[in-house]
Scaffold this motif. Structure first.
Motif, mmCIF file in Angstrom:
data_model
loop_
_atom_site.group_PDB
_atom_site.id
_atom_site.type_symbol
_atom_site.label_atom_id
_atom_site.label_comp_id
_atom_site.label_asym_id
_atom_site.label_seq_id
_atom_site.Cartn_x
_atom_site.Cartn_y
_atom_site.Cartn_z
ATOM 1 N N LEU A 104 0.813 -1.203 0.000
ATOM 2 C CA LEU A 104 0.000 0.000 0.000
ATOM 3 C C LEU A 104 0.850 1.257 0.000
ATOM 4 C CD1 LEU A 104 -2.929 1.176 0.488
ATOM 5 C CD2 LEU A 104 -2.423 0.961 2.923
ATOM 6 N N SER A 105 0.430 2.210 -0.795
ATOM 7 C CA SER A 105 1.018 3.544 -0.778
ATOM 8 C C SER A 105 -0.133 4.528 -0.736
ATOM 9 C CB SER A 105 1.862 3.767 -2.032
ATOM 10 O OG SER A 105 2.404 5.064 -2.043
ATOM 11 N N ALA B 201 -4.356 -9.497 7.246
ATOM 12 C CA ALA B 201 -3.288 -9.409 6.247
ATOM 13 C C ALA B 201 -2.067 -8.710 6.832
ATOM 14 C CB ALA B 201 -3.777 -8.649 5.018
ATOM 15 N N THR B 202 -0.940 -8.942 6.216
ATOM 16 C CA THR B 202 0.274 -8.199 6.525
ATOM 17 C C THR B 202 0.308 -6.986 5.599
ATOM 18 O OG1 THR B 202 1.474 -10.199 7.129
ATOM 19 C CG2 THR B 202 2.799 -8.273 6.522
ATOM 20 N N TYR B 203 0.530 -5.818 6.168
ATOM 21 C CA TYR B 203 0.583 -4.583 5.375
ATOM 22 C C TYR B 203 2.028 -4.155 5.179
ATOM 23 C CZ TYR B 203 -4.434 -3.881 5.775
ATOM 24 O OH TYR B 203 -5.792 -4.022 5.680
ATOM 25 N N ILE B 204 2.364 -3.898 3.934
ATOM 26 C CA ILE B 204 3.669 -3.346 3.596
ATOM 27 C C ILE B 204 3.390 -1.943 3.062
ATOM 28 C CG2 ILE B 204 5.791 -3.593 2.262
ATOM 29 C CD1 ILE B 204 5.162 -6.057 4.055
ATOM 30 N N ILE B 205 3.807 -0.939 3.819
ATOM 31 C CA ILE B 205 3.578 0.447 3.419
ATOM 32 C C ILE B 205 4.859 0.949 2.767
ATOM 33 C CG2 ILE B 205 2.858 2.737 4.171
ATOM 34 C CD1 ILE B 205 0.832 0.434 4.763
ATOM 35 N N THR B 206 4.700 1.533 1.620
ATOM 36 C CA THR B 206 5.845 2.025 0.878
ATOM 37 C C THR B 206 5.640 3.500 0.547
ATOM 38 O OG1 THR B 206 7.247 1.580 -1.045
ATOM 39 C CG2 THR B 206 4.890 1.301 -1.352
ATOM 40 N N GLU C 157 2.550 5.251 11.235
ATOM 41 C CA GLU C 157 2.467 4.531 12.499
ATOM 42 C C GLU C 157 1.304 5.036 13.351
ATOM 43 O OE1 GLU C 157 6.479 4.872 13.968
ATOM 44 O OE2 GLU C 157 7.148 3.209 12.689
ATOM 45 N N GLU C 158 1.057 6.338 13.346
ATOM 46 C CA GLU C 158 -0.082 6.887 14.078
ATOM 47 C C GLU C 158 -1.395 6.370 13.502
ATOM 48 O OE1 GLU C 158 0.357 11.140 13.977
ATOM 49 O OE2 GLU C 158 2.029 11.104 15.394
ATOM 50 N N MET D 173 4.540 -3.061 8.220
ATOM 51 C CA MET D 173 5.908 -2.556 8.207
ATOM 52 C C MET D 173 6.021 -1.468 7.164
ATOM 53 S SD MET D 173 7.875 -5.734 6.367
ATOM 54 C CE MET D 173 9.185 -4.944 5.485
ATOM 55 N N TYR D 174 6.891 -0.546 7.407
ATOM 56 C CA TYR D 174 7.189 0.512 6.455
ATOM 57 C C TYR D 174 8.473 0.117 5.755
ATOM 58 C CZ TYR D 174 8.306 5.111 4.595
ATOM 59 O OH TYR D 174 8.596 6.156 3.758
ATOM 60 N N ASN D 175 8.442 0.076 4.454
ATOM 61 C CA ASN D 175 9.631 -0.325 3.717
ATOM 62 C C ASN D 175 9.850 0.599 2.534
ATOM 63 O OD1 ASN D 175 11.656 -1.612 2.217
ATOM 64 N ND2 ASN D 175 11.048 -3.593 3.022
#
Length: 148
Positions: free
Chosen positions: A55-56, A75-80, A95-96, A107-109
């Motif tokens: 997700l972005s 689900a696992t979220y991958i924020i980019t 994160e907020e 996670m933020y990647n």
């Protein structure tokens, strides 16, 4: 004739399902709250088991409400970061927003290419990887995984 034509319409990156070596992807460029709600409704209607969400979200969007609209809590979220630097949201804001959501599984990647390769290599079973939040992101990920 019109009915027949509508059955064959294909809109890239809108509820587009592709498979690569047994890994299924759902590409949808939903980038606002209403589109996220519609995407979630269609995922539920089709019974798609989403295991990962890449997700972005653009800086001019309400992150918490967009997360609540998609609401795939297991689900696992991958924020980019957003592909356009001027539209990036800070890691702190992400994160907020996740503090208001029902999962801590995120996670933020910032390194999207490595993330995509890792998720692709580690996804097994009858699940889908959802890529959403930005048409730019969806097109970019699709071009990495499914080059012409």
């Amino acid at each position: 004739m019109i009915h027949s034509a509508l059955k064959s319409v294909h809109i890239p990156c809108r509820m587009e399902i592709l498979e690569k070596n047994g890994v299924k992807f759902l590409f949808d460029g939903a980038h606002n709250i209403l589109e996220m709600k519609t995407l979630k409704k269609n995922i539920d209607l089709l019974g798609l088991p989403i295991s990962t969400v890449i997700l972005s979200i653009s800086s001019n969007k309400d992150i918490a409400r967009m997360l609540q609209a998609i609401e795939i809590t297991d689900a696992t979220y991958i924020i980019t970061p957003h592909p356009f630097l001027e539209r990036n949201i800070s890691r702190r804001e992400i994160e907020e927003a996740f503090q208001t959501f029902e999962t801590n599984n995120y996670m933020y990647n910032p390194n999207l290419e490595d993330t995509i390769k890792s998720i692709y290599e580690n996804t097994k079973g009858n699940t889908f990887i959802l890529v959403t939040g930005s048409l730019y992101l969806v097109g970019y990920v699709k071009s990495i995984l499914f080059p012409d």
